[in-house]
Design a protein around this motif. Structure first.
Motif, PDB file in Angstrom:
ATOM      1  N   GLN A  34       0.853  -1.176   0.000  1.00 20.50           N
ATOM      2  CA  GLN A  34       0.000   0.000   0.000  1.00 20.50           C
ATOM      3  C   GLN A  34       0.898   1.238   0.000  1.00 20.50           C
ATOM      4  O   GLN A  34       2.066   1.159   0.395  1.00 20.50           O
ATOM      5  CB  GLN A  34      -0.914   0.012   1.230  1.00 20.50           C
ATOM      6  N   PRO A  35       0.362   2.388  -0.443  1.00 23.99           N
ATOM      7  CA  PRO A  35       1.191   3.601  -0.484  1.00 23.99           C
ATOM      8  C   PRO A  35       1.691   3.975   0.906  1.00 23.99           C
ATOM      9  O   PRO A  35       0.910   4.089   1.853  1.00 23.99           O
ATOM     10  CB  PRO A  35       0.239   4.661  -1.044  1.00 23.99           C
ATOM     11  N   LEU A  36       2.993   4.156   1.016  1.00 28.94           N
ATOM     12  CA  LEU A  36       3.599   4.537   2.289  1.00 28.94           C
ATOM     13  C   LEU A  36       4.718   5.549   2.030  1.00 28.94           C
ATOM     14  O   LEU A  36       5.428   5.459   1.033  1.00 28.94           O
ATOM     15  CB  LEU A  36       4.197   3.319   3.008  1.00 28.94           C
ATOM     16  N   SER A  37       4.866   6.494   2.942  1.00 27.71           N
ATOM     17  CA  SER A  37       5.993   7.425   2.885  1.00 27.71           C
ATOM     18  C   SER A  37       7.045   6.956   3.876  1.00 27.71           C
ATOM     19  O   SER A  37       6.756   6.672   5.036  1.00 27.71           O
ATOM     20  CB  SER A  37       5.544   8.848   3.233  1.00 27.71           C
ATOM     21  N   VAL A  38       8.272   6.840   3.377  1.00 24.64           N
ATOM     22  CA  VAL A  38       9.386   6.346   4.182  1.00 24.64           C
ATOM     23  C   VAL A  38      10.469   7.418   4.197  1.00 24.64           C
ATOM     24  O   VAL A  38      10.913   7.867   3.135  1.00 24.64           O
ATOM     25  CB  VAL A  38       9.955   5.029   3.614  1.00 24.64           C
ATOM     26  N   THR A  39      10.896   7.824   5.391  1.00 28.88           N
ATOM     27  CA  THR A  39      11.909   8.875   5.511  1.00 28.88           C
ATOM     28  C   THR A  39      13.117   8.356   6.274  1.00 28.88           C
ATOM     29  O   THR A  39      12.977   7.762   7.342  1.00 28.88           O
ATOM     30  CB  THR A  39      11.341  10.111   6.234  1.00 28.88           C
ATOM     31  N   LEU A  40      14.281   8.594   5.713  1.00 25.34           N
ATOM     32  CA  LEU A  40      15.535   8.153   6.311  1.00 25.34           C
ATOM     33  C   LEU A  40      16.118   9.288   7.149  1.00 25.34           C
ATOM     34  O   LEU A  40      16.173  10.433   6.699  1.00 25.34           O
ATOM     35  CB  LEU A  40      16.522   7.751   5.213  1.00 25.34           C
ATOM     36  N   ALA A  41      16.588   8.959   8.369  1.00 29.33           N
ATOM     37  CA  ALA A  41      17.090   9.986   9.285  1.00 29.33           C
ATOM     38  C   ALA A  41      18.587   9.896   9.531  1.00 29.33           C
ATOM     39  O   ALA A  41      19.116  10.647  10.355  1.00 29.33           O
ATOM     40  CB  ALA A  41      16.350   9.894  10.620  1.00 29.33           C
ATOM     41  N   SER A  42      19.273   8.992   8.840  1.00 23.92           N
ATOM     42  CA  SER A  42      20.728   8.868   8.990  1.00 23.92           C
ATOM     43  C   SER A  42      21.356   8.661   7.617  1.00 23.92           C
ATOM     44  O   SER A  42      20.654   8.400   6.640  1.00 23.92           O
ATOM     45  CB  SER A  42      21.081   7.703   9.926  1.00 23.92           C
ATOM     46  N   PHE A  95      16.376   4.652  10.481  1.00 24.74           N
ATOM     47  CA  PHE A  95      17.704   5.189  10.721  1.00 24.74           C
ATOM     48  C   PHE A  95      18.600   4.102  11.296  1.00 24.74           C
ATOM     49  O   PHE A  95      18.118   3.115  11.859  1.00 24.74           O
ATOM     50  CB  PHE A  95      17.669   6.390  11.672  1.00 24.74           C
ATOM     51  N   ARG A  96      19.901   4.278  11.115  1.00 27.47           N
ATOM     52  CA  ARG A  96      20.877   3.398  11.745  1.00 27.47           C
ATOM     53  C   ARG A  96      21.466   4.120  12.954  1.00 27.47           C
ATOM     54  O   ARG A  96      21.923   5.263  12.839  1.00 27.47           O
ATOM     55  CB  ARG A  96      21.994   3.020  10.772  1.00 27.47           C
ATOM     56  N   ASP A  97      21.467   3.454  14.082  1.00 30.94           N
ATOM     57  CA  ASP A  97      22.005   4.042  15.304  1.00 30.94           C
ATOM     58  C   ASP A  97      22.634   2.943  16.158  1.00 30.94           C
ATOM     59  O   ASP A  97      21.914   2.030  16.592  1.00 30.94           O
ATOM     60  CB  ASP A  97      20.896   4.755  16.083  1.00 30.94           C
ATOM     61  N   PRO A  98      23.941   2.982  16.357  1.00 34.89           N
ATOM     62  CA  PRO A  98      24.864   4.037  15.905  1.00 34.89           C
ATOM     63  C   PRO A  98      25.280   3.846  14.455  1.00 34.89           C
ATOM     64  O   PRO A  98      25.222   2.741  13.929  1.00 34.89           O
ATOM     65  CB  PRO A  98      26.066   3.834  16.838  1.00 34.89           C
ATOM     66  N   SER A 137      21.492  -2.654  14.178  1.00 32.81           N
ATOM     67  CA  SER A 137      21.404  -1.207  14.408  1.00 32.81           C
ATOM     68  C   SER A 137      20.460  -0.447  13.491  1.00 32.81           C
ATOM     69  O   SER A 137      20.383   0.776  13.577  1.00 32.81           O
ATOM     70  CB  SER A 137      22.801  -0.590  14.289  1.00 32.81           C
ATOM     71  N   ILE A 138      19.728  -1.108  12.592  1.00 31.89           N
ATOM     72  CA  ILE A 138      18.778  -0.408  11.729  1.00 31.89           C
ATOM     73  C   ILE A 138      17.410  -0.434  12.393  1.00 31.89           C
ATOM     74  O   ILE A 138      16.851  -1.494  12.644  1.00 31.89           O
ATOM     75  CB  ILE A 138      18.716  -1.050  10.330  1.00 31.89           C
ATOM     76  N   HIS A 139      16.884   0.750  12.666  1.00 33.27           N
ATOM     77  CA  HIS A 139      15.632   0.882  13.414  1.00 33.27           C
ATOM     78  C   HIS A 139      14.514   1.343  12.495  1.00 33.27           C
ATOM     79  O   HIS A 139      14.688   2.267  11.697  1.00 33.27           O
ATOM     80  CB  HIS A 139      15.812   1.870  14.568  1.00 33.27           C
ATOM     81  N   ILE A 140      13.347   0.703  12.622  1.00 28.29           N
ATOM     82  CA  ILE A 140      12.156   1.022  11.825  1.00 28.29           C
ATOM     83  C   ILE A 140      11.062   1.442  12.800  1.00 28.29           C
ATOM     84  O   ILE A 140      10.665   0.667  13.676  1.00 28.29           O
ATOM     85  CB  ILE A 140      11.700  -0.194  10.998  1.00 28.29           C
ATOM     86  N   LEU A 141      10.536   2.657  12.616  1.00 25.78           N
ATOM     87  CA  LEU A 141       9.516   3.194  13.512  1.00 25.78           C
ATOM     88  C   LEU A 141       8.256   3.486  12.723  1.00 25.78           C
ATOM     89  O   LEU A 141       8.307   4.107  11.652  1.00 25.78           O
ATOM     90  CB  LEU A 141      10.022   4.462  14.210  1.00 25.78           C
ATOM     91  N   ARG A 142       7.118   3.076  13.256  1.00 30.01           N
ATOM     92  CA  ARG A 142       5.828   3.292  12.621  1.00 30.01           C
ATOM     93  C   ARG A 142       4.851   3.941  13.607  1.00 30.01           C
ATOM     94  O   ARG A 142       5.087   3.971  14.810  1.00 30.01           O
ATOM     95  CB  ARG A 142       5.224   1.953  12.148  1.00 30.01           C
ATOM     96  N   ASN A 143       3.724   4.419  13.063  1.00 19.24           N
ATOM     97  CA  ASN A 143       2.637   4.985  13.869  1.00 19.24           C
ATOM     98  C   ASN A 143       3.151   6.072  14.804  1.00 19.24           C
ATOM     99  O   ASN A 143       3.010   6.001  16.033  1.00 19.24           O
ATOM    100  CB  ASN A 143       1.929   3.898  14.667  1.00 19.24           C
TER     101      ASN A 143
END
Length: 438
Positions: free
Chosen positions: A332-340, A394-397, A430-436
C-alpha cells in the motif's frame, strides 16, 4: 542521472534489472571495458604524436602511482574513467598540432573527428567537470585544425565528430538541469560547505602535493629532464605547454572549492604526466611504438588500471537495502523517511534497491532529512517532516566513516521519534524502523 549519466547506461547491454539485483554488479564490467577502450585510445594517440617510448612508459607508471582505479575510495566511481578521458582529450590537441607537418586525407580527418566525438561524448556523460576541459581543448583543437588544414579539413572533422557525439549530446542535454544543480551544489553550493576543510588554495596544495609521493614527483621530474634532452618540434611544445596550463588551471579552480574530495583531482594527477610526455619526441622512428606494440602496451596498462574495477562493486549494501524494503513494504502507499546517512546505508542505495524491484516497491515514497541542514532548516523542522512520515528509518549508531554533518541531529531524532512512535522494530543490530508516530 544527476551525478553521471554514463553510470545509468552501463547496464543497458544486460537488459532490465527488474527483479535481478545481481545484474548491478555487471555495471562494473562495463565500466572496466570503457576504461580499457580509453586506455587503448590514449596509447594510440601517444603513438600518433610520436612521443618517446620511454616517456610513455614513465607517464603510464606515474598514472598508476597517482590515480590507480583499483584504490578508489568507493566501490563504484566514474572519476577514473573521467581522468583517462581527459588525458585522451588533451593528447588530441597535440595530434592536431602535429598535422602541421603532414596533410591528412579526407578519411583521416573524418576518423579524427569520430575520435573527437567519442572522447567528448564519454566525457560529457561522465561528469560536468569535463565541460572545462571540453571547452578549452575543443577550442584549441578547432583552431589548430583550421590553421593547419583550413576549412575543408575542419569541416570533415566536424562531420565525424557530429556523428559520434550526437546521441551522447542528446542525453547530456536531456539531463543538463539535474547535472548543473547537483554539480553546483556539491562543488561550490550549499552542500559543499559541509565538506569544507577550511584550507585555502595554497594551503591545500602545500598539504596535498607531497602526499602524491616521491615516486610520482620523481617520475614527473624525469619527464621534464627528457623534454630537454629529446625536445619535440616547436609547435608541439607550444601545444604541450597549452594543455599543461589547462590542467593547472583546472587544479587552481578545483582547489578553490570548499569540497576538495581527493577524487575530484584525479584528472590532474592522471593527465599531467601525459601532458609532460608530449614535450618529448624521439630522434628516430625506432624510438616510438610500432606494429602491435601499442595494443600490447595498452592492454597491459588497461589490466593494471581498469580490470580491478570489476571486483570493486560490493552488492552487500544494495541487498541490505532490499531486505529493508521487504521488511517495511505493506503493498500500500507509504511514505518512508531516512534519518541517517553513511556510505553503505543512505537514501541513494535504498532508491536503487527500490528501482531494481520497482513493481514490488513502487508504492513506497522515499525521502531523507539528512540534507535539510544544507537548506538552513532547523532540527525541529526536520523533526516535523519525520513525524508526518508513515515510516521512519535510521541506523544508530552509524558506522565509522559516516559524515558528521549528515548525522549531526541523529541523536535528537532518535530520542524524539522513539518517544513518539508506537511500533518499533530492529533489522540486524542497528537499523531501526519506527511506525505509527505522532
Amino acid at each position: 542521472m544527476s551525478k553521471s549519466p554514463v553510470l545509468a547506461m552501463l547496464l543497458v547491454p544486460f537488459g532490465s534489472v527488474e527483479g535481478a539485483p545481481h545484474k548491478l554488479a555487471l555495471g562494473s564490467a562495463s565500466l572496466a571495458l570503457l576504461c580499457f577502450v580509453q586506455i587503448l585510445i590514449l596509447i594510440r594517440l601517444a603513438v600518433k604524436v610520436e612521443i618517446l617510448r620511454v616517456a610513455m612508459v614513465v607517464a603510464a607508471l606515474s598514472t598508476l602511482v597517482a590515480a590507480p582505479l583499483a584504490m578508489a575510495p568507493a566501490p563504484f566511481l566514474v572519476d577514473g574513467l573521467l581522468s583517462l578521458t581527459v588525458a585522451c582529450l588533451l593528447l588530441l590537441v597535440i595530434a592536431e598540432a602535429g598535422d602541421r607537418d603532414r596533410t591528412p586525407s579526407r578519411r583521416d580527418n573524418i576518423l579524427r573527428g569520430l575520435v573527437w566525438g567519442w572522447i567528448l561524448g564519454v566525457g560529457l556523460l561522465s561528469k560536468l567537470t569535463f565541460l572545462y576541459f571540453a571547452g578549452v581543448a575543443g577550442a584549441a583543437g578547432l583552431a589548430l585544425s583550421f590553421y593547419n588544414g583550413g576549412w575543408a579539413a575542419s569541416r570533415q572533422k566536424l562531420l565525424g565528430c557530429s556523428i559520434s557525439i550526437f546521441i551522447p549530446l542528446l542525453i547530456f542535454l536531456r539531463y543538463l538541469d539535474n547535472y548543473i544543480a547537483h554539480a553546483s551544489t556539491s562543488s561550490f553550493g550549499s552542500l559543499s560547505a559541509f565538506y569544507n576543510d577550511g584550507l585555502g588554495r595554497w594551503e591545500y596544495l602545500a598539504t596535498t602535493l607531497p602526499e602524491l609521493g616521491i615516486w610520482y614527483w620523481g617520475l614527473l621530474t624525469s619527464l621534464i629532464v627528457m623534454a630537454f634532452l629529446f625536445p619535440a618540434s616547436k609547435h608541439q611544445r607550444v601545444a604541450a605547454l597549452f594543455i599543461c596550463l589547462a590542467v593547472l588551471g583546472y587544479l587552481w579552480i578545483a582547489a578553490g572549492s570548499p569540497n576538495k574530495d581527493a577524487r575530484f583531482f584525479w584528472p590532474v594527477w592522471a593527465a599531467l604526466p601525459f601532458c609532460l610526455a608530449a614535450f618529448v619526441s624521439p630522434r628516430s622512428a625506432s624510438s616510438t611504438h610500432s606494429g602491435t606494440t601499442p595494443i600490447l602496451a595498452g592492454t597491459v596498462l588497461a589490466i593494471l588500471l581498469a580490470l580491478p574495477a570489476a571486483v570493486r562493486f560490493d552488492m552487500t549494501a544494495v541487498m541490505g537495502a532490499d531486505a529493508l524494503l521487504n521488511e517495511i513494504s505493506e503493498n500500500q502507499p507509504l511514505s518512508v523517511t531516512l534519518a541517517s546517512d553513511e556510505p553503505a546505508f543512505n537514501v541513494e542505495t535504498i532508491l536503487l534497491a527500490r528501482e531494481v524491484n520497482h513493481e514490488r516497491y513502487n508504492q513506497l515514497a522515499l525521502d531523507t532529512v539528512v540534507y535539510d541542514i544544507t537548506k538552513d532548516m532547523t532540527r525541529e523542522q526536520s523533526l516535523e517532516r519525520l513525524v508526518t512520515s508513515d515510516i521512519v528509518v535510521f541506523r544508530d549508531p552509524v558506522t565509522l566513516g559516516a559524515p558528521e554533518w549528515a548525522n549531526r541531529h541523529l541523536a535528537f531524532f532518535a530520542q524524539q521519534m522513539r518517544a513518539r512512535c508506537a511500533e518499533q522494530t530492529t533489522v540486524g543490530a542497528s537499523i531501526h524502523i519506527l511506525r505509527n508516530c505522532q
